[in-house]
Design a protein around this motif. Structure first.
Motif, PDB file in Angstrom:
ATOM      1  N   GLU A   1      56.403  48.644  72.007  1.00  0.00           N
ATOM      2  CA  GLU A   1      55.552  49.693  72.571  1.00  0.00           C
ATOM      3  C   GLU A   1      54.154  49.137  72.814  1.00  0.00           C
TER       4      GLU A   1
ATOM      5  N   SER B   1      56.378  50.500  77.468  1.00  0.00           N
ATOM      6  CA  SER B   1      57.258  49.702  76.609  1.00  0.00           C
ATOM      7  C   SER B   1      58.135  48.725  77.386  1.00  0.00           C
TER       8      SER B   1
ATOM      9  N   GLU C   1      51.880  53.610  75.705  1.00  0.00           N
ATOM     10  CA  GLU C   1      53.334  53.703  75.480  1.00  0.00           C
ATOM     11  C   GLU C   1      54.097  53.097  76.651  1.00  0.00           C
TER      12      GLU C   1
END
Length: 263
Positions: free
Chosen positions: A89, A41, A39
């Motif tokens: 992501e 991003s 995650e």
């Protein structure tokens, strides 16, 4: 070799900027050899820095802040899907070692990056003394998902494993280690991967998620962030980090800090 895996939750965290700096401080202090982020991003509309990295990329920010502390890390990043219509992501691997090769590949049946269930995995090969080691940063779906089961995704990863090398799989496997006949058992029994938590001479509870988080109905504490190996290695210590007891909380997941000997 010291390893860290962390689902960093990046932009979704309150006090995001403070948490980046806290993460950097701990990385610099512990001097990790390899770090895997999930995650991690970047904004769709942020300006390009170079290649596929935009200026606000989480992992790029970490790398730059570490550089200010005279800590040089090589970075590889790619994204799996678009989140909340505004974020790319992704996953990242940072390492002090030279990256001999690197690749990202789909493990989900779905390849549409606009769909949140689409999954990619990163693989980087590094040299540890005279041996080549393969490192994977993993963020899988759920085993019981009828549309996109992690069983298929695990199979896709394992097709890539070179049995002649040590392969280290790091990340958020979205499978509770204490639940039988799901993803964890499939990894450790069907494919005989070794859990560094089990191999560790010193360890704590291993719990990396407290209570309910996105994607889970269960409110039970969970051990879903793992570091696995295809070969039995010497693991000196496995401990949870960024959990409020061992360093400040920086994400909805805690990190996993493992010290091992791969030679």
């Amino acid at each position: 070799m010291r390893l860290l895996t962390l689902n960093c939750h990046s932009f979704m965290e309150e006090n995001y900027e403070e948490k980046i700096l806290e993460t950097v401080k701990v990385i610099a202090k512990n001097d990790y050899d390899v770090i895997a982020f999930q995650e991690a991003s970047q904004s769709i509309d942020s300006l390009i820095e170079y290649d596929n990295l935009r200026k606000d990329n989480y992992a790029l920010r970490i790398q730059k802040e570490l550089k200010k502390l005279n800590k040089d890390y090589n970075l590889f990043w790619d994204y799996s899907h678009i989140g909340y219509d505004k974020y790319l992501e992704g996953l990242a691997i940072l390492t002090k070692k030279e990256m001999i090769s690197k690749e990202s590949f789909f493990v989900s049946k779905i390849k549409d990056k606009s769909y949140w269930k689409t999954r990619k995995i990163l693989k980087v090969s590094i040299k540890e003394e005279n041996e080549v080691i393969d490192i994977y940063s993993c963020h899988l779906g759920w085993f019981k998902d009828k549309e996109e089961s992690s069983k298929y995704q695990i199979d896709e990863i394992m097709k890539r494993i070179d049995k002649n090398r040590i392969s280290i799989l790091m990340g958020d496997f979205n499978s509770e280690a204490y639940v039988e006949n799901e993803g964890y058992d499939y990894l450790t029994k069907e494919y005989s991967l070794f859990d560094t938590f089990d191999l560790a001479e010193n360890k704590d509870s291993g719990i990396t998620v407290i209570g309910k988080i996105d994607g889970w109905e269960s409110t039970e504490d969970k051990r879903i962030d793992l570091i696995l190996s295809n070969k039995k290695i010497k693991v000196i210590e496995s401990k949870v980090i960024f959990n409020g007891e061992n360093e400040t909380v920086v994400s909805d997941h805690f990190g996993l800090d493992v010290v091992c000997n791969l030679n």
